[in-house]
Design a protein around this motif. Structure first.
Motif, PDB file in Angstrom:
ATOM      1  N   ASN A  21      18.983 -15.269 -38.110  1.00 37.50           N
ATOM      2  CA  ASN A  21      19.702 -15.752 -39.291  1.00 37.50           C
ATOM      3  C   ASN A  21      20.982 -14.934 -39.464  1.00 37.50           C
ATOM      4  OD1 ASN A  21      18.854 -13.317 -40.329  1.00 37.50           O
ATOM      5  ND2 ASN A  21      17.026 -14.225 -41.261  1.00 37.50           N
ATOM      6  N   ILE A  24      20.560 -11.014 -39.970  1.00 38.84           N
ATOM      7  CA  ILE A  24      20.358 -10.233 -38.741  1.00 38.84           C
ATOM      8  C   ILE A  24      21.633 -10.247 -37.891  1.00 38.84           C
ATOM      9  CG2 ILE A  24      19.006 -10.104 -36.617  1.00 38.84           C
ATOM     10  CD1 ILE A  24      16.646 -11.288 -38.143  1.00 38.84           C
ATOM     11  N   THR A  27      24.163  -8.064 -39.421  1.00 35.48           N
ATOM     12  CA  THR A  27      23.696  -6.666 -39.306  1.00 35.48           C
ATOM     13  C   THR A  27      24.019  -6.106 -37.931  1.00 35.48           C
ATOM     14  OG1 THR A  27      21.900  -7.028 -40.885  1.00 35.48           O
ATOM     15  CG2 THR A  27      21.651  -5.191 -39.341  1.00 35.48           C
ATOM     16  N   MET A  31      26.317  -2.982 -37.113  1.00 33.11           N
ATOM     17  CA  MET A  31      25.824  -1.916 -36.234  1.00 33.11           C
ATOM     18  C   MET A  31      26.760  -1.710 -35.045  1.00 33.11           C
ATOM     19  SD  MET A  31      21.749  -2.818 -36.271  1.00 33.11           S
ATOM     20  CE  MET A  31      21.408  -1.743 -34.914  1.00 33.11           C
ATOM     21  N   SER A 111      15.801  -9.231 -48.252  1.00 30.74           N
ATOM     22  CA  SER A 111      15.017  -8.694 -47.136  1.00 30.74           C
ATOM     23  C   SER A 111      15.655  -7.399 -46.617  1.00 30.74           C
ATOM     24  CB  SER A 111      14.952  -9.734 -46.001  1.00 30.74           C
ATOM     25  OG  SER A 111      14.371 -10.930 -46.464  1.00 30.74           O
ATOM     26  N   ALA A 115      14.168  -3.747 -47.052  1.00 30.98           N
ATOM     27  CA  ALA A 115      13.909  -2.947 -45.851  1.00 30.98           C
ATOM     28  C   ALA A 115      14.510  -1.554 -46.003  1.00 30.98           C
ATOM     29  CB  ALA A 115      14.497  -3.661 -44.629  1.00 30.98           C
ATOM     30  N   CYS A 119      12.537   1.958 -46.237  1.00 29.43           N
ATOM     31  CA  CYS A 119      12.864   3.143 -45.418  1.00 29.43           C
ATOM     32  C   CYS A 119      12.964   4.390 -46.285  1.00 29.43           C
ATOM     33  CB  CYS A 119      14.164   2.897 -44.667  1.00 29.43           C
ATOM     34  SG  CYS A 119      14.043   1.677 -43.343  1.00 29.43           S
TER      35      CYS A 119
ATOM     36  N   THR B   7      12.694 -11.010 -41.221  1.00 31.33           N
ATOM     37  CA  THR B   7      13.984 -10.343 -41.417  1.00 31.33           C
ATOM     38  C   THR B   7      13.793  -8.932 -41.959  1.00 31.33           C
ATOM     39  OG1 THR B   7      14.978 -12.508 -41.877  1.00 31.33           O
ATOM     40  CG2 THR B   7      16.220 -10.555 -42.560  1.00 31.33           C
ATOM     41  N   PHE B   8      12.814  -8.800 -42.879  1.00 33.59           N
ATOM     42  CA  PHE B   8      12.501  -7.469 -43.435  1.00 33.59           C
ATOM     43  C   PHE B   8      12.151  -6.493 -42.308  1.00 33.59           C
ATOM     44  CE2 PHE B   8       9.182  -4.576 -44.935  1.00 33.59           C
ATOM     45  CZ  PHE B   8       9.825  -3.939 -45.989  1.00 33.59           C
ATOM     46  N   ALA B  10      12.745  -6.862 -39.098  1.00 37.06           N
ATOM     47  CA  ALA B  10      13.874  -6.704 -38.178  1.00 37.06           C
ATOM     48  C   ALA B  10      14.932  -5.757 -38.736  1.00 37.06           C
ATOM     49  CB  ALA B  10      14.488  -8.087 -37.898  1.00 37.06           C
ATOM     50  N   GLN B  11      15.147  -5.814 -40.063  1.00 41.48           N
ATOM     51  CA  GLN B  11      16.157  -4.926 -40.659  1.00 41.48           C
ATOM     52  C   GLN B  11      15.703  -3.474 -40.638  1.00 41.48           C
ATOM     53  OE1 GLN B  11      18.712  -6.626 -40.355  1.00 41.48           O
ATOM     54  NE2 GLN B  11      19.612  -6.577 -42.403  1.00 41.48           N
ATOM     55  N   ILE B  12      14.375  -3.268 -40.810  1.00 41.85           N
ATOM     56  CA  ILE B  12      13.873  -1.884 -40.703  1.00 41.85           C
ATOM     57  C   ILE B  12      14.120  -1.349 -39.286  1.00 41.85           C
ATOM     58  CG2 ILE B  12      11.781  -0.475 -40.681  1.00 41.85           C
ATOM     59  CD1 ILE B  12      10.749  -2.104 -43.018  1.00 41.85           C
ATOM     60  N   ASN B  14      16.292  -2.538 -37.156  1.00 42.73           N
ATOM     61  CA  ASN B  14      17.740  -2.385 -36.958  1.00 42.73           C
ATOM     62  C   ASN B  14      18.255  -1.087 -37.577  1.00 42.73           C
ATOM     63  OD1 ASN B  14      18.121  -4.766 -35.550  1.00 42.73           O
ATOM     64  ND2 ASN B  14      18.417  -5.987 -37.409  1.00 42.73           N
ATOM     65  N   PHE B  15      17.743  -0.785 -38.780  1.00 42.82           N
ATOM     66  CA  PHE B  15      18.201   0.450 -39.440  1.00 42.82           C
ATOM     67  C   PHE B  15      17.786   1.683 -38.639  1.00 42.82           C
ATOM     68  CE2 PHE B  15      17.479   3.995 -42.342  1.00 42.82           C
ATOM     69  CZ  PHE B  15      18.746   4.129 -42.860  1.00 42.82           C
TER      70      PHE B  15
END
Lengths: 230, 272
Positions: A21, A24, A27, A31, A111, A115, A119, B7-8, B10-12, B14-15
């Motif tokens: 999507n 991502i 993102t 990155m 999301s 996330a 973290c 996505t949640f 995947a973002q973790i 990715n981070f």
């Protein structure tokens, strides 16, 4: 991308449970920008006496982050810099790219913010336990009495949720308002809102990083001082 | 407002990937560069401090050398001044000695010239006086005056006979030729001393001025105007010295001015 602006988590491509999507995708763009910029600057560092201008910019950013971390945590910033710095740089870059037409900030997705908050939620015990040990760290949830355990747990969860919703609300509202103004108002108003969104995004990045540092620092210092009280 | 859990997750991921990459390509190199620069600056400060310390030590060493040189300079100047003063005193002493020697020579020359002048003047004066006296005595000389002269000499001879031992070979010198009776009168006087009359010889001496002189081998008795002229010569020398002293010319003591070396006068004529 109009639908993506309203809900960036809508799949653009899907293969079973795996899908791609806008969140991502952008993102990865953010990155890539961060990593490639850092790599291009640091792969051939300038001479020690005369670093390059781009290296000086990065050194200023990193040094400012170190100072902020030191001011908030009252500790040496070395161990916190990668985590807090990455949070700030990711959120700030995601906000700065909003000036690009068609760009959808990943932080406008719940999301993504959830996330990032997760973290932070995980990072707090990861930094706190090595400082205090398992018993001392988990015993602080029983303070001042064992009956406070549910409230302390709820507090931890609620602040994580607040962290995620605050960032999501600010970034999503900016993107949402921009999309609505673009459909209703002249173009210059959308530009003004984009510029205002830049300021809001930078402030939100700073707030998110500072709050994360405060949570981590409170897990290492406040509990420690509480333990040292007679 | 819904969370897409894929996505949640995947973002973790990715981070975490972004965190690792930034730690690898951003924080590590930048912090390393900053640390190296700080270390280099610290080392440069240390090097600067060491160089400053070395420079300070060098400065102190040079200051000590300057102080030593200043002290040496003072000593050398003092020694040079002392040497110059000593050399000056030596040269002054030599100059004084040279001046004294020159003055002594000058005085010697002056005395010699004065003595020569005095002798010359004396000679001329005596010659004039003698010429005058000779002229006067010659004009006055007659039989009577010669007789008076002989009588006076005989009386003097008789007074001094006791100190006149007998001897052979007596010579009577006179400024004029004695008459026979006068020779007889002197011979008679000499006979009283035991002198053989036949051994008495009569001679004429022009240097005697109106005088008579009896001489043996060891003794002499005389009466003549030369003694008066000698007194006159001595008096003339004294007058000449006084006149030179009064004129401002300081002369060394001449032999004639030394006490005990007075000019012989007529009263001190020797009878030996």
């Amino acid at each position: 991308m109009g639908g993506a602006a309203l809900n960036p988590d809508q799949p653009l491509w899907q293969w079973g449970p795996v899908h791609l999507n806008a969140t991502i995708l952008w993102t990865w763009v953010v990155m890539a920008i961060l990593v490639l910029t850092s790599w291009s600057v640091t792969r051939r560092p300038g001479t020690r006496r005369r670093p390059s201008k781009r290296q000086i910019v990065l050194e200023v950013i990193v040094t400012a982050l170190r100072h902020q971390i030191r001011d908030v945590s009252r500790q040496e910033p070395g161990q916190y810099l990668p985590f807090i710095g990455t949070l700030f740089l990711f959120i700030a870059t995601a906000a700065l790219l909003s000036i690009v037409p068609g760009y959808v900030p990943p932080t406008s997705s719940l999301s993504t913010t959830a996330a990032l908050s997760t973290c932070v939620f995980i990072a707090v015990p990861l930094y706190g336990i090595p400082h205090l040990g398992y018993r001392r760290y988990f015993r602080q949830y029983l303070q001042p009495s064992v009956f406070m355990l549910p409230f302390n747990v709820i507090g931890e969860l609620s602040r994580t949720l607040a962290l995620a919703v605050r960032l999501y609300g600010n970034m999503m509202s900016g993107a949402m308002i921009g999309a609505m103004l673009l459909a209703m108002a002249p173009l210059f108003l959308d530009v003004a809102m984009k510029l205002f969104g830049l300021i809001t995004g930078m402030i939100q990045a700073w707030i998110f990083a500072i709050l994360a540092m405060v949570y981590i620092a409170s897990a290492t210092q406040v509990h420690e001082s509480r333990e040292t009280q007679p | 407002m819904n969370i897409d859990w894929f996505t949640f997750a995947a973002q973790i991921i990715n981070f975490l990937i972004l965190l690792a990459l930034l730690k690898r390509f951003l924080y590590g190199p930048i912090l390393k560069a900053i640390a190296e620069r700080e270390a280099e600056i610290v080392s440069q400060f240390d090097a600067a401090r060491r160089e400053q310390a070395a420079a300070e030590a060098t400065r102190q060493d040079l200051q000590k050398q300057l102080d030593g040189l200043a002290t040496t300079k003072k000593q050398l100047l003092a020694e040079a001044a002392e040497e110059v003063e000593r050399w000056k005193q030596e040269r002054l002493g030599e100059a004084h000695a040279d001046v004294d020697a020159a003055r002594f020579d000058w005085f010697e020359t002056l005395d010699r010239e004065r003595e020569q002048l005095r002798s010359k003047l004396l000679t001329q004066y005596r010659q004039h006086a003698l010429q005058m006296a000779r002229g006067v005595l010659t004009c006055l000389a007659d039989v009577d005056s010669q007789k008076l002269l002989v009588d006076s000499f005989v009386r003097q001879l008789e007074e001094q006979l006791s100190a006149f031992p007998a001897s052979d070979g007596v010579t009577v010198w006179s400024a004029f030729k004695l008459a026979a009776d006068q020779q007889q009168q002197i011979g008679d006087a000499l006979t009283h001393t035991g002198i053989d009359r036949t051994g008495v010889a009569f001679r004429i001496d022009d240097s005697l001025i109106c005088g008579i002189k009896v001489r043996t081998r060891d003794h002499e008795i005389s009466w003549n105007a030369a003694d008066s002229l000698a007194f006159l010569e001595g008096q003339f020398s004294l007058d000449l010295n006084e006149a030179l002293s009064a004129s401002g010319v300081r002369l060394r003591d001449s032999p004639s001015n030394v006490p005990g070396n007075s000019v012989e006068t007529g009263e001190s004529r020797d009878v030996s």
